[in-house]
Design a protein around this motif. Structure first.
Motif, PDB file in Angstrom:
ATOM      1  N   ARG A   1       6.155 -12.391   3.003  1.00 59.93           N
ATOM      2  CA  ARG A   1       6.824 -11.263   2.359  1.00 59.93           C
ATOM      3  C   ARG A   1       5.782 -10.615   1.464  1.00 59.93           C
ATOM      4  O   ARG A   1       5.282 -11.239   0.517  1.00 59.93           O
ATOM      5  N   LEU A   2       5.434  -9.387   1.818  1.00 61.12           N
ATOM      6  CA  LEU A   2       4.414  -8.645   1.081  1.00 61.12           C
ATOM      7  C   LEU A   2       5.108  -7.496   0.363  1.00 61.12           C
ATOM      8  O   LEU A   2       5.242  -6.408   0.903  1.00 61.12           O
ATOM      9  N   ALA A   3       5.586  -7.782  -0.823  1.00 65.04           N
ATOM     10  CA  ALA A   3       6.377  -6.813  -1.561  1.00 65.04           C
ATOM     11  C   ALA A   3       5.487  -5.870  -2.364  1.00 65.04           C
ATOM     12  O   ALA A   3       4.359  -6.223  -2.710  1.00 65.04           O
TER      13      ALA A   3
ATOM     14  N   LEU B   1       5.655 -26.844  -4.953  1.00 61.56           N
ATOM     15  CA  LEU B   1       5.486 -25.387  -5.018  1.00 61.56           C
ATOM     16  C   LEU B   1       6.634 -24.613  -4.389  1.00 61.56           C
ATOM     17  O   LEU B   1       6.797 -23.436  -4.651  1.00 61.56           O
ATOM     18  N   VAL B   2       7.421 -25.281  -3.560  1.00 61.56           N
ATOM     19  CA  VAL B   2       8.462 -24.582  -2.809  1.00 61.56           C
ATOM     20  C   VAL B   2       9.732 -24.470  -3.643  1.00 61.56           C
ATOM     21  O   VAL B   2      10.208 -25.445  -4.210  1.00 61.56           O
TER      22      VAL B   2
ATOM     23  N   GLN C   1       4.798 -13.686  -0.939  1.00 63.05           N
ATOM     24  CA  GLN C   1       5.590 -14.896  -0.778  1.00 63.05           C
ATOM     25  C   GLN C   1       5.450 -15.411   0.643  1.00 63.05           C
ATOM     26  O   GLN C   1       5.316 -14.636   1.585  1.00 63.05           O
ATOM     27  N   VAL C   2       5.506 -16.725   0.775  1.00 62.22           N
ATOM     28  CA  VAL C   2       5.509 -17.392   2.066  1.00 62.22           C
ATOM     29  C   VAL C   2       6.904 -17.992   2.231  1.00 62.22           C
ATOM     30  O   VAL C   2       7.316 -18.835   1.429  1.00 62.22           O
TER      31      VAL C   2
ATOM     32  N   VAL D   1      10.713 -20.873  -0.307  1.00 60.39           N
ATOM     33  CA  VAL D   1       9.753 -19.812  -0.562  1.00 60.39           C
ATOM     34  C   VAL D   1       8.691 -20.322  -1.534  1.00 60.39           C
ATOM     35  O   VAL D   1       8.979 -21.051  -2.476  1.00 60.39           O
ATOM     36  N   VAL D   2       7.453 -19.949  -1.225  1.00 61.07           N
ATOM     37  CA  VAL D   2       6.334 -20.196  -2.134  1.00 61.07           C
ATOM     38  C   VAL D   2       5.851 -18.828  -2.584  1.00 61.07           C
ATOM     39  O   VAL D   2       5.565 -17.956  -1.754  1.00 61.07           O
TER      40      VAL D   2
END
Length: 108
Positions: A59-61, A90-91, A67-68, A100-101
């Motif tokens: 996710r490239l906001a 981390l999750v 976010q991964v 989500v990371v």
């Protein structure tokens, strides 16, 4: 890497994002982890496929968020007996089979 896609290469070449270096590093790590993983663009970002299902989607906001998303595909599946293993802590778990990371900046 043989499992890189021209579609994602082009997307990344055109990407303007403050965490682009981190996006590329995570992409390379995912592709290097298993030669059977392939990639494509889904939801306007790289997504990684294993055994026919998307499993990891970026996710490239706007405003520099990266976010991964870890998941088991788009359709809800029975989670009885299923668990992701996360030794890193981390999750952030949104559901038993969806996490989500977040990479809020270049220091993370």
């Amino acid at each position: 890497m043989a499992n890189r896609s021209m579609e994602v290469d082009q997307f990344m070449a055109e990407l303007v994002h403050p965490l682009k270096a981190q996006v590329e590093a995570v992409r390379a790590a995912i592709l290097a982890s298993d030669a059977s993983i392939t990639e494509r663009i889904k939801w306007k970002a790289p997504s990684f496929v294993h055994s026919g299902d998307d499993r990891v989607t970026f996710r490239l906001a706007p405003k520099g968020i990266f976010q991964v998303i870890l998941h088991r595909g788009a359709k809800v599946k029975d989670t009885t007996g299923f668990a992701f293993e996360d030794d890193s802590g981390l999750v952030e778990w949104l559901a038993p089979d969806r996490g989500v990371v977040s990479f809020p900046d270049a220091k993370t």
